[in-house]
Design an enzyme around this catalytic site. Structure first.
Site, PDB file in Angstrom:
ATOM      1  N   PHE A  93       0.819  -1.214   0.000  1.00  0.00           N
ATOM      2  CA  PHE A  93       0.000   0.000   0.000  1.00  0.00           C
ATOM      3  C   PHE A  93       0.854   1.266   0.000  1.00  0.00           C
ATOM      4  O   PHE A  93       0.416   2.320  -0.452  1.00  0.00           O
ATOM      5  CB  PHE A  93      -0.948  -0.014   1.211  1.00  0.00           C
ATOM      6  CG  PHE A  93      -0.327   0.328   2.536  1.00  0.00           C
ATOM      7  CD1 PHE A  93      -0.532   1.579   3.113  1.00  0.00           C
ATOM      8  CD2 PHE A  93       0.436  -0.589   3.240  1.00  0.00           C
ATOM      9  CE1 PHE A  93       0.012   1.898   4.352  1.00  0.00           C
ATOM     10  CE2 PHE A  93       0.980  -0.285   4.475  1.00  0.00           C
ATOM     11  CZ  PHE A  93       0.778   0.969   5.030  1.00  0.00           C
ATOM     12  N   LYS A  94       2.079   1.164   0.471  1.00  0.00           N
ATOM     13  CA  LYS A  94       2.902   2.359   0.594  1.00  0.00           C
ATOM     14  C   LYS A  94       3.388   2.880  -0.752  1.00  0.00           C
ATOM     15  O   LYS A  94       3.983   3.957  -0.822  1.00  0.00           O
ATOM     16  CB  LYS A  94       4.067   2.089   1.542  1.00  0.00           C
ATOM     17  CG  LYS A  94       3.529   1.829   2.944  1.00  0.00           C
ATOM     18  CD  LYS A  94       4.584   1.574   3.974  1.00  0.00           C
ATOM     19  CE  LYS A  94       3.917   1.389   5.344  1.00  0.00           C
ATOM     20  NZ  LYS A  94       4.866   1.098   6.408  1.00  0.00           N
ATOM     21  N   ASP A  95       3.127   2.140  -1.829  1.00  0.00           N
ATOM     22  CA  ASP A  95       3.470   2.642  -3.157  1.00  0.00           C
ATOM     23  C   ASP A  95       2.795   3.978  -3.441  1.00  0.00           C
ATOM     24  O   ASP A  95       3.373   4.847  -4.092  1.00  0.00           O
ATOM     25  CB  ASP A  95       3.075   1.628  -4.238  1.00  0.00           C
ATOM     26  CG  ASP A  95       4.077   0.485  -4.367  1.00  0.00           C
ATOM     27  OD1 ASP A  95       5.286   0.743  -4.196  1.00  0.00           O
ATOM     28  OD2 ASP A  95       3.659  -0.649  -4.625  1.00  0.00           O
ATOM     29  N   THR A 124       7.735   0.249   3.814  1.00  0.00           N
ATOM     30  CA  THR A 124       8.084   1.627   3.465  1.00  0.00           C
ATOM     31  C   THR A 124       9.385   1.682   2.669  1.00  0.00           C
ATOM     32  O   THR A 124       9.487   2.392   1.672  1.00  0.00           O
ATOM     33  CB  THR A 124       8.218   2.499   4.730  1.00  0.00           C
ATOM     34  OG1 THR A 124       6.943   2.659   5.326  1.00  0.00           O
ATOM     35  CG2 THR A 124       8.777   3.869   4.403  1.00  0.00           C
ATOM     36  N   ALA A 134       4.542   6.834  -1.430  1.00  0.00           N
ATOM     37  CA  ALA A 134       5.926   6.994  -1.901  1.00  0.00           C
ATOM     38  C   ALA A 134       5.968   7.604  -3.296  1.00  0.00           C
ATOM     39  O   ALA A 134       6.811   8.461  -3.591  1.00  0.00           O
ATOM     40  CB  ALA A 134       6.640   5.649  -1.882  1.00  0.00           C
TER      41      ALA A 134
END
Length: 445
Positions: A119-121, A152, A124
């Site tokens: 999900f951190k795509d 992350t 970022a």
């Protein structure tokens, strides 16, 4: 999304203040570049924009990029021109966010269809493009200094790879991230450096915080953070909840369970909720690192030492973003307690949930999704008329060394993973000692 009486595109200035209240307010550009306020406080928007009735009525028919732009624009203000911000949003959300039904009452929002399967795509990619935009307007390089408990690091490494004017230094706890996660953050090279800290995620996070307040260091290197303490990483996570609502078929608003470690994701969902997104209730699904569930029961917040678990990205004893949730609710404990229910899930229950859901529903959970599934299932068991979804924050292949022994089945490798399996890990060992980190950063400035 817009303030009452404002135009659809309102390039007004949004200011951010430090939650420690000892630093000047700044705009989105300054908050993104700094990462953290000079007084070590987290930045928080001076107002929460409200979704208009028109926006909510049209939401289900908007394309992903337009929706992302309308949600984030009031927070960016005039720091980025409209055309550039629209491009940044379109590149950020250029993959799918499907809401998948598992049972008649439980669905999952799959957030692992981006380049690093996590999900951190989203955060970022958004932040890297914002910093890339801002770096064109300044001399000298920016160093992104980031601590990771797992996903992350890979997402930031991927998002910032090759971005001109930006170096990335990632601190991760040795032996406490999965083998796939480690490869994602140690094999890219170019402007990405991985520091392998002989300690916990909390040690990594503390080193990063110390770096930001060291005057000698900050005079020599322009530092910013890509953890969810950075507003450009934190705020775009609201998109997930809007994309889920676009696909929601229930007659009533959903209960939403969020696997929670540093509490940025849940905090972003609460922002969307406060802006007017229809959500019935939130479930904070934690592993045994349960300082927030304990707070929700007692009203007292006490940080704890992080304990390693199967759901390693949530092994956070002192979640940075919880102060933002308290600020959002103006420190009103009763309001917080009535909006969020906390759950503490053991490793044994996590493993049992992965096995049971695979056998009974033919759906494979990763350990973090399993924590959220169990918490949501338990909550819905006590609220028989509700339905909900949980966030599946990473592809289970990222934790194959945990999941495969539980299910006794091999996980098919997505192409993004196959591409890195043969690569050589390159990391620099580091003691959990700020003097060592400072020496490295000054030597490479």
């Amino acid at each position: 999304m817009h303030e009452a009486g404002a135009s659809r595109y309102n390039p007004s200035i949004m200011l951010y203040y430090s939650l420690k209240k000892q630093a000047p307010a700044v705009d989105f550009r300054q908050a993104t570049i700094a990462g953290q306020a000079p007084d070590m406080g987290l930045y928080f928007p001076e107002r929460i924009p409200k979704f208009s009735p028109d926006f909510l009525r049209e939401l289900k028919h908007k394309n992903k990029a337009d929706l992302a732009f309308e949600v984030i624009q009031p927070y960016v203000g005039n720091a980025i021109p409209e055309q550039d911000l629209r491009r940044i949003c379109a590149e950020t959300v250029d993959f799918e966010f499907p809401l998948v039904s598992i049972t008649d009452r439980i669905s999952t929002l799959e957030l692992f269809h981006g380049p690093t399967l996590a999900f951190k795509d989203v955060g970022a990619r958004f932040m890297s493009r914002c910093l890339g935009h801002f770096s064109q307007q300044r001399e000298g390089k920016v160093t992104v200094l980031v601590a990771t408990s797992g996903d992350t690091g890979g997402a930031v490494a991927s998002g910032f790879l090759g971005v001109e004017g930006v170096d990335v230094v990632i601190l991760y706890p040795a032996g406490k991230v999965s083998s796939i996660q480690e490869l994602q953050l140690t094999t890219l090279g170019q402007n990405i450096t991985a520091l392998e800290v002989q300690g916990t995620f909390d040690d990594c996070q503390q080193l990063v915080k110390q770096a930001f307040v060291d005057q000698e260091l900050t005079q020599r290197r322009s530092l910013t953070s890509a953890n969810s303490i950075n507003v450009a990483r934190w705020l775009p996570q609201q998109f997930y909840f809007c994309y889920a609502w676009q696909q929601w078929q229930g007659e009533e608003p959903p209960v939403v369970a969020v696997p929670s470690g540093n509490f940025g994701n849940l905090g972003a969902g609460l922002l969307a909720y406060e802006s007017g997104l229809p959500i019935k209730h939130f479930v904070a699904a934690c592993n045994i690192n349960d300082s927030v569930p304990a707070y929700l029961l007692s009203g007292e917040f006490e940080p704890k030492l992080a304990v390693p678990t199967l759901s390693n990205a949530m092994d956070v004893g002192n979640p940075s973003n919880f102060v933002r949730i308290q600020e959002l609710f103006k420190l009103d404990y009763e309001h917080i307690k009535n909006t969020i229910t906390g759950y503490t899930v053991t490793d044994e229950t996590t493993a049992d949930t992965i096995k049971r859901v695979k056998n009974e529903q033919h759906y494979l959970l990763d350990p973090h999704g399993a924590v959220a599934y169990h918490a949501l299932e338990d909550y819905l068991g006590q609220h028989p008329h509700d339905q909900g979804f949980f966030l599946e924050t990473a592809h289970p292949v990222k934790f194959y060394d945990t999941v495969e022994p539980i299910t006794n089945e091999k996980i098919a490798l997505p192409s993004a993973v196959e591409a890195i399996l043969g690569k050589e890990k390159k990391s620099i060992p580091l003691a959990p000692d700020f003097a060592q980190l400072k020496e490295y950063l000054l030597a490479t400035a």
